[in-house]
Design a protein around this motif. Structure first.
Motif, short mmCIF file in Angstrom:
data_model
loop_
_atom_site.label_atom_id
_atom_site.label_comp_id
_atom_site.label_asym_id
_atom_site.label_seq_id
_atom_site.Cartn_x
_atom_site.Cartn_y
_atom_site.Cartn_z
N LYS A 32 50.82 50.29 -22.61
CA LYS A 32 50.51 51.39 -21.69
C LYS A 32 50.14 50.77 -20.34
N VAL A 33 51.00 50.95 -19.37
CA VAL A 33 50.81 50.31 -18.06
C VAL A 33 50.63 51.39 -17.00
N VAL A 34 49.66 51.20 -16.13
CA VAL A 34 49.47 52.13 -15.02
C VAL A 34 49.91 51.45 -13.73
N ILE A 35 50.73 52.16 -12.96
CA ILE A 35 51.23 51.65 -11.68
C ILE A 35 50.55 52.46 -10.59
N HIS A 56 54.64 53.39 -22.34
CA HIS A 56 53.95 54.45 -21.60
C HIS A 56 53.69 53.96 -20.18
N LEU A 57 54.14 54.70 -19.21
CA LEU A 57 53.90 54.37 -17.81
C LEU A 57 53.13 55.52 -17.16
N THR A 58 52.03 55.18 -16.52
CA THR A 58 51.29 56.16 -15.71
C THR A 58 51.54 55.82 -14.25
N GLU A 101 57.14 57.46 -22.44
CA GLU A 101 56.17 58.51 -22.08
C GLU A 101 55.70 58.25 -20.66
N VAL A 102 55.65 59.29 -19.86
CA VAL A 102 55.23 59.14 -18.47
C VAL A 102 54.08 60.11 -18.18
N THR A 103 53.06 59.59 -17.53
CA THR A 103 51.99 60.43 -17.03
C THR A 103 51.97 60.28 -15.51
#
Ligand SMILES: [Zn+2]
Length: 250
Positions: A32-35, A56-58, A101-103
């Motif tokens: 799960k990585v947040v950019i 999962h990318l946020t 999955e994208v947030t």
């Protein structure tokens, strides 16, 4: 978790690499990585991370596409002017790889919301263009114990570092840059293709760190000079007085 037949096909060029293999690909799928920032650097990193199958990318970005962005931000097109970058980044990722999955978070990160927005991720990739945001992200990464890849590009110079606790980004730049009005690429200019180089290198560091491909030398600054075309590495020293990471030292 197992790889589906589709995964085996989609990631065949990864899986054949002994340093990645099926186990490494599963680590990417579970990550799960947040950019932070879907601008030049985020737009340079997102194709690499989504193509690699990070599960999962946020995407955190409160900007809308402007004409002057298109010189360096390949996720966006002229017919998307005025549209929110976070949502367009989501559309890009989904069209590239619908299994991710994208947030999206259309907010600006500040000290007050940083912990809440970044918690729960395995890795933070910061490609924002001002020191106040970068320091807020870094301080939160230290507090939360999440590895941070901090990447920046200005004029012809790119810099990328992976931090794991101490030293941290604040050790590197000091406390003088907390003000919101520090220089950014808007004032200094930046060569368009440089942000792609830096963003893609940041994605490479992220993939290496998630898979565990090789020692990742946290606290090393990678400097690229787009005029001489040289890459240099500099060790960042921990600041004995750093107010962010001093307490985490052992
Ligand atoms: Zn520090």
């Amino acid at each position: 978790m197992v790889l589906s037949d589709e995964d085996l096909d989609r990631y065949a060029r990864h899986i054949v690499l002994p340093q990645v293999g099926g186990a490494g690909q599963l680590r990417l799928s579970a990550a799960k990585v947040v950019i932070v920032g879907a601008g030049g650097i985020g737009a340079g990193a997102i194709p690499g991370l989504s193509g690699a199958g990070v599960g999962h990318l946020t995407i955190i970005d409160d900007d809308k596409v402007e004409l002057s962005n298109l010189q360096r931000q390949p996720l966006f097109s002229t017919d998307q002017l005025g549209q929110p970058k976070a949502l367009l980044a989501e559309q890009f990722i989904k069209s590239r790889n619908p299994n991710i999955e994208v947030t999206t978070v259309a907010k600006r990160i500040v000290d007050l919301n940083a912990d809440r927005l970044l918690a729960g991720h395995d890795l933070i990739l910061d490609g924002t263009d001002n020191f106040a945001t970068r320091l807020a992200v870094s301080d939160a990464a230290v507090r939360l114990g999440i590895p941070l890849i901090s990447a920046a590009a200005q004029q012809f110079q790119g810099q990328i570092s992976l931090f794991r606790g101490r030293p941290c980004y604040r050790c590197f730049v000091g406390d003088a840059f907390d003000a919101d009005d520090c220089d950014s690429c808007a004032e200094m200019g930046v060569l368009g293709a440089l942000t792609g180089t830096v963003g893609n290198f940041a994605a490479l560091l992220a993939i290496r760190a998630i898979v565990g491909i090789a020692p990742d030398a946290a606290g090393t600054l990678h400097l690229f000079n787009g005029l001489t075309l040289n890459w240099r590495q500099i060790r960042i020293a921990a600041d004995p007085a750093c107010r962010a990471c001093r307490a985490t030292s052992s």
